[in-house]
Scaffold this active site. Structure first.
Site, mmCIF file in Angstrom:
data_model
loop_
_atom_site.group_PDB
_atom_site.id
_atom_site.type_symbol
_atom_site.label_atom_id
_atom_site.label_comp_id
_atom_site.label_asym_id
_atom_site.label_seq_id
_atom_site.Cartn_x
_atom_site.Cartn_y
_atom_site.Cartn_z
ATOM 1 N N HIS A 138 111.633 65.636 50.051
ATOM 2 C CA HIS A 138 111.064 64.464 50.724
ATOM 3 C C HIS A 138 109.968 63.863 49.855
ATOM 4 O O HIS A 138 109.170 64.572 49.250
ATOM 5 C CB HIS A 138 110.558 64.800 52.125
ATOM 6 C CG HIS A 138 109.364 65.713 52.183
ATOM 7 N ND1 HIS A 138 108.068 65.250 52.150
ATOM 8 C CD2 HIS A 138 109.280 67.067 52.292
ATOM 9 C CE1 HIS A 138 107.229 66.276 52.240
ATOM 10 N NE2 HIS A 138 107.935 67.388 52.315
ATOM 11 N N ASP A 140 107.831 61.399 51.085
ATOM 12 C CA ASP A 140 106.656 60.986 51.849
ATOM 13 C C ASP A 140 105.636 62.121 51.869
ATOM 14 O O ASP A 140 105.974 63.285 51.590
ATOM 15 C CB ASP A 140 107.030 60.581 53.280
ATOM 16 C CG ASP A 140 107.596 61.730 54.099
ATOM 17 O OD1 ASP A 140 108.394 62.527 53.553
ATOM 18 O OD2 ASP A 140 107.250 61.845 55.293
ATOM 19 N N ASP A 173 103.735 69.394 47.935
ATOM 20 C CA ASP A 173 104.460 69.080 49.170
ATOM 21 C C ASP A 173 104.736 67.584 49.240
ATOM 22 O O ASP A 173 103.947 66.836 49.799
ATOM 23 C CB ASP A 173 103.640 69.525 50.387
ATOM 24 C CG ASP A 173 104.342 69.294 51.706
ATOM 25 O OD1 ASP A 173 105.591 69.199 51.710
ATOM 26 O OD2 ASP A 173 103.655 69.184 52.729
ATOM 27 N N GLU A 207 110.024 62.990 56.319
ATOM 28 C CA GLU A 207 109.936 64.408 56.687
ATOM 29 C C GLU A 207 108.637 64.725 57.391
ATOM 30 O O GLU A 207 108.608 65.506 58.350
ATOM 31 C CB GLU A 207 110.098 65.274 55.437
ATOM 32 C CG GLU A 207 110.372 66.756 55.731
ATOM 33 C CD GLU A 207 109.098 67.571 55.978
ATOM 34 O OE1 GLU A 207 109.214 68.689 56.520
ATOM 35 O OE2 GLU A 207 107.998 67.090 55.634
ATOM 36 N N ASP A 236 110.937 73.100 49.408
ATOM 37 C CA ASP A 236 109.883 72.471 50.214
ATOM 38 C C ASP A 236 109.106 73.539 50.984
ATOM 39 O O ASP A 236 108.734 73.346 52.133
ATOM 40 C CB ASP A 236 110.492 71.446 51.173
ATOM 41 C CG ASP A 236 109.430 70.650 51.926
ATOM 42 O OD1 ASP A 236 108.293 70.574 51.424
ATOM 43 O OD2 ASP A 236 109.734 70.129 53.015
ATOM 44 N N HIS A 486 99.132 69.812 53.147
ATOM 45 C CA HIS A 486 98.600 69.210 54.387
ATOM 46 C C HIS A 486 97.083 69.306 54.474
ATOM 47 O O HIS A 486 96.504 68.908 55.474
ATOM 48 C CB HIS A 486 99.212 69.847 55.646
ATOM 49 C CG HIS A 486 100.643 69.530 55.854
ATOM 50 N ND1 HIS A 486 101.207 69.437 57.113
ATOM 51 C CD2 HIS A 486 101.653 69.282 54.987
ATOM 52 C CE1 HIS A 486 102.485 69.147 57.005
ATOM 53 N NE2 HIS A 486 102.786 69.051 55.708
#
Length: 517
Positions: A138, A140, A173, A207, A236, A486
């Protein structure tokens, strides 16, 4: 340095494996020597090392695009990143490159005409005598601002020569691993080595916001673009710790909820209305505090009974894994662990459900003092799901719990609890042809046998690939457990980036040479 590679291999099943699949003893041993592949790796790996500056530069360009899928104002940037990847694929010789449109994003959205970002599909090679591997990633990323506590601008890749790290949002990520698949193709081209498989890319831009629209696309293309896929590989996720590579055969699912408390028509002055009207924020805090206690125990009745019991054989798997409390503390940057033993930590991270409260919308959160009573507030929380939790049943328990707690408050406000999105848990067979190939590749690149792990995080689309394409899925992590995905100061160690690209290449060669799909 190459080591003797001896692994145990069992047949791959297109059906979702049961617990007995994972626990069974292996009766067949297949020896796949690396001797035939050694000349290839002797050319390929030095080529990857030589191309390191170019690979980092591509990652730098990609990180600079703030592709935050959850921010509607940044949707053009998400699309720009998809177009950037398409241009990179074209320059490498990929064919049939398509930016698949997924339509309008469903509510809740501010812009009812907001378009979902495209899925980037492409092919490299179309040889019917070769196996076909679909690689998913992904493009994004999570929101990030320097005000959040970053040491540097999050959307500028920083190459830290002192720590030998790449710092920036998406570095681990999932922009770093995603571009790794492009880099391994270039390394083969530059080294003059025939690519061992047909490669298909499936790169999505939603995602981090629930993979909206992707499930339908996969189902539609199962007999179309993806009809010849033999295996799916996803990079991922992350190592469990910081020192030893892993292969991941299980993921928790994720149900994301929102509870909304509505009261006055508009925000009010607490000096005028405080004490004489029911405040939505007060009601919301009561509900959120009823969901989970400070020891991590979920307080919603009926959830514990949904969880499949842990067997003694499962306990044995956890005993063999290389991990410590110190590694958890290092990754979290604190001494706030709820458990002290390796087995308890790992089981509560992977094998048991958890509930996390994420935030509140509609309330004042800036610096200074603002004596306002918010008229409407939204509380957001998620539950990580495990076998054998059913999403529909879980949602009913959650909604009933919130409504019950609110009713007991006797408030004249209104309460509405709802599921925002969900993704199922996933468990695979860690001894099939894909995992065996990846294990051998790990031993070649890192010189150690990888741990077999599950993940506490969720990649909901994993199960969709497995079920719709009737094939196996491998999770092949690139980054380490302390990468800070994150979080602030997200990073990817340069050694993991480069060795991760080597691992991708070695896996593809071993899988191509395996006797089974």
């Amino acid at each position: 340095m190459f080591v003797n590679l001896i692994s145990k291999l069992i047949s791959t099943s297109s059906k979702k494996p049961t617990n007995s699949t994972i626990k069974r003893s292996l009766s067949t041993t297949t020896i796949m020597s690396s001797d035939k592949l050694k000349p290839i790796f002797d050319k390929l790996f030095p080529q990857i090392d030589e191309l390191k500056p170019d690979f980092i530069n591509v990652l730098k360009q990609a990180v600079e695009i703030p592709a935050v899928s959850s921010d509607e104002s940044l949707r053009p940037m998400v699309v720009k990143k998809a177009e950037f990847l398409a241009s990179q694929l074209k320059s490498l010789g990929f064919i049939d490159i398509q930016l698949k449109q997924l339509g309008t994003q469903p509510p809740p959205v501010n812009n009812p005409n907001l378009q979902l970002p495209p899925v980037v599909l492409s092919r490299y090679g179309n040889d019917p005598s070769k196996k076909t591997v679909l690689v998913y990633g992904h493009y994004d990323v999570q929101p990030a601002q320097i005000e959040d506590g970053w040491d540097t601008e999050p959307f500028e890749l920083v190459v830290d020569e002192t720590t030998q790290q790449l710092k920036g949002r998406g570095s681990t990520d999932d922009t770093g691993p995603l571009t790794g698949w492009l880099h391994i193709v270039r390394a083969h081209i530059e080294a003059g080595i025939e690519f061992p498989v047909n490669l298909i890319t499936c790169f999505e831009g939603m995602e981090e916001s629930g993979s909206l629209g992707l499930e339908d696309l996969i189902a539609k293309e199962a007999s179309g673009y993806f009809k010849d896929v033999d295996a799916v590989c996803i990079s991922d996720n992350y190592w469990l710790g910081t020192k030893k590579p892993v292969l991941t055969y299980g993921l928790r699912g994720c149900n994301y909820y929102q509870v909304t408390i509505s009261g006055p028509k508009a925000d009010l002055h607490s000096g005028v209305f405080g004490g004489v009207i029911a405040e939505p924020m007060v009601d919301l805090m009561q509900i959120l505090s009823s969901l989970v206690d400070s020891q991590g125990k979920i307080l919603i009745n009926g959830i514990d009974e949904m969880v499949a019991p842990v067997t003694e054989k499962e306990h044995e798997i956890y005993k063999k894994i290389d991990f410590s409390l110190e590694e958890l503390n290092e990754a979290s940057g604190s001494n706030t662990a709820l458990y002290k033993t390796k087995e308890d930590i790992l089981m509560h991270r992977w094998r048991y459900p958890s509930l996390s409260v994420h935030g509140v919308e509609g309330a004042f959160y800036g610096q200074g003092a603002k004596t306002v009573i918010p008229a409407k507030v939204n509380g957001k929380f998620s539950i990580r799901t495990v076998p054998d939790m059913d999403s529909e049943k879980l949602t009913k328990l959650v909604v009933d719990h919130c409504n019950s707690v609110f009713k007991k408050l006797g408030s004249p406000n209104t309460c509405h609890a709802e599921l925002i999105h969900d993704g199922a848990y996933w468990v695979s067979d860690p001894f099939n042809a894909q995992f065996t190939a990846a294990s051998k590749a790990t031993q070649v690149v890192y010189g150690v046998e990888p741990d077999l792990t599950r993940e506490g995080g969720s990649i909901p689309i994993t199960l969709t690939f497995e079920q719709e394409l009737k094939t196996s899925v491998l999770l092949l992590p690139m980054g380490r457990g302390d990468d800070g995905a994150h979080s602030i100061n997200e990073k990817l160690d340069i050694s993991n980036f480069i060795n991760g690209i080597k691992l991708m290449g070695a896996y593809l060669h071993f899988y191509a040479a395996s006797p089974e799909n």
